[in-house]
Design a protein around this motif. Sequence first.
Motif, PDB file in Angstrom:
ATOM      1  N   UNK A  25      45.064 -10.357 -32.331  1.00 58.98           N
ATOM      2  CA  UNK A  25      46.461  -9.827 -31.665  1.00 58.98           C
ATOM      3  C   UNK A  25      46.195  -9.146 -30.388  1.00 58.98           C
ATOM      4  N   UNK A  26      47.495  -9.152 -29.075  1.00 60.75           N
ATOM      5  CA  UNK A  26      47.577  -8.662 -28.528  1.00 60.75           C
ATOM      6  C   UNK A  26      49.108  -8.291 -28.138  1.00 60.75           C
ATOM      7  N   UNK A  27      49.325  -7.184 -27.583  1.00 61.93           N
ATOM      8  CA  UNK A  27      51.318  -7.055 -27.339  1.00 61.93           C
ATOM      9  C   UNK A  27      51.380  -6.367 -26.237  1.00 61.93           C
ATOM     10  N   UNK A  28      52.631  -6.627 -25.346  1.00 60.72           N
ATOM     11  CA  UNK A  28      52.660  -5.489 -23.889  1.00 60.72           C
ATOM     12  C   UNK A  28      52.606  -4.548 -24.812  1.00 60.72           C
ATOM     13  N   UNK A  29      51.884  -3.704 -23.745  1.00 56.93           N
ATOM     14  CA  UNK A  29      51.943  -2.109 -23.280  1.00 56.93           C
ATOM     15  C   UNK A  29      50.845  -2.024 -24.477  1.00 56.93           C
ATOM     16  N   UNK A  45      48.639  -4.127 -20.277  1.00 60.40           N
ATOM     17  CA  UNK A  45      49.712  -5.366 -20.426  1.00 60.40           C
ATOM     18  C   UNK A  45      51.430  -4.871 -20.283  1.00 60.40           C
ATOM     19  N   UNK A  46      52.033  -5.401 -19.011  1.00 58.33           N
ATOM     20  CA  UNK A  46      53.187  -5.620 -18.443  1.00 58.33           C
ATOM     21  C   UNK A  46      53.634  -6.655 -19.569  1.00 58.33           C
ATOM     22  N   UNK A  47      52.825  -7.604 -18.937  1.00 59.71           N
ATOM     23  CA  UNK A  47      54.049  -9.157 -19.719  1.00 59.71           C
ATOM     24  C   UNK A  47      53.133 -10.372 -20.409  1.00 59.71           C
ATOM     25  N   UNK A  48      53.145 -10.892 -21.276  1.00 60.85           N
ATOM     26  CA  UNK A  48      52.450 -12.162 -22.575  1.00 60.85           C
ATOM     27  C   UNK A  48      52.928 -13.111 -22.102  1.00 60.85           C
ATOM     28  N   UNK A  49      52.825 -14.519 -21.039  1.00 59.86           N
ATOM     29  CA  UNK A  49      53.125 -15.481 -21.420  1.00 59.86           C
ATOM     30  C   UNK A  49      51.962 -16.748 -22.115  1.00 59.86           C
ATOM     31  N   UNK A  50      53.175 -17.462 -23.432  1.00 57.99           N
ATOM     32  CA  UNK A  50      52.220 -18.124 -24.071  1.00 57.99           C
ATOM     33  C   UNK A  50      52.756 -19.680 -23.611  1.00 57.99           C
ATOM     34  N   UNK A  51      52.227 -20.838 -23.150  1.00 59.14           N
ATOM     35  CA  UNK A  51      52.842 -21.862 -22.658  1.00 59.14           C
ATOM     36  C   UNK A  51      54.328 -21.319 -21.567  1.00 59.14           C
ATOM     37  N   UNK A  52      53.782 -21.043 -20.697  1.00 58.42           N
ATOM     38  CA  UNK A  52      55.378 -20.361 -19.748  1.00 58.42           C
ATOM     39  C   UNK A  52      56.428 -19.676 -20.031  1.00 58.42           C
ATOM     40  N   UNK A  54      57.498 -16.083 -22.264  1.00 59.78           N
ATOM     41  CA  UNK A  54      57.421 -14.948 -22.412  1.00 59.78           C
ATOM     42  C   UNK A  54      57.265 -14.204 -24.022  1.00 59.78           C
ATOM     43  N   UNK A  55      55.872 -13.719 -24.085  1.00 59.15           N
ATOM     44  CA  UNK A  55      56.232 -13.352 -26.059  1.00 59.15           C
ATOM     45  C   UNK A  55      55.641 -11.588 -25.661  1.00 59.15           C
ATOM     46  N   UNK A  56      56.650 -11.092 -26.758  1.00 57.80           N
ATOM     47  CA  UNK A  56      56.088  -9.654 -26.619  1.00 57.80           C
ATOM     48  C   UNK A  56      54.511  -9.523 -27.722  1.00 57.80           C
ATOM     49  N   UNK A  57      53.931 -10.518 -28.605  1.00 52.02           N
ATOM     50  CA  UNK A  57      52.519 -10.305 -28.611  1.00 52.02           C
ATOM     51  C   UNK A  57      52.187 -12.072 -29.151  1.00 52.02           C
TER      52      UNK A  57
END
Length: 82
Positions: A25-29, A45-52, A54-57
């Motif tokens: 698992x990977x999370x913002x922050x 990690x400032x932001x994460x995108x899954x298939x364009x 934005x997600x938190x985890x």
Amino acid sequence: MEQEVGKVSHYYDKLGVAILDLSAPLSVGDTVKFKKGEQEFKQKVDSIQVEHQAVQTAKPGDQVGIKVDQKVKDGVEVYKVS
């Protein structure tokens, strides 16, 4: 303590975005370290995108995009630093 969270599968030079194949698992922050041989750098990690989107985890098995501070190459290992 470091935990491997995945590997870089692609890097978009113009966007400064790395695509990671996650194994944990990977999370913002989270703080992550990119490491290949002697080269390494850390960043938050400032932001994460899954298939364009934005997600938190993101979970193991996800392919995610994150903005990176430095250029990275395919195959670079990514570790979560606590």
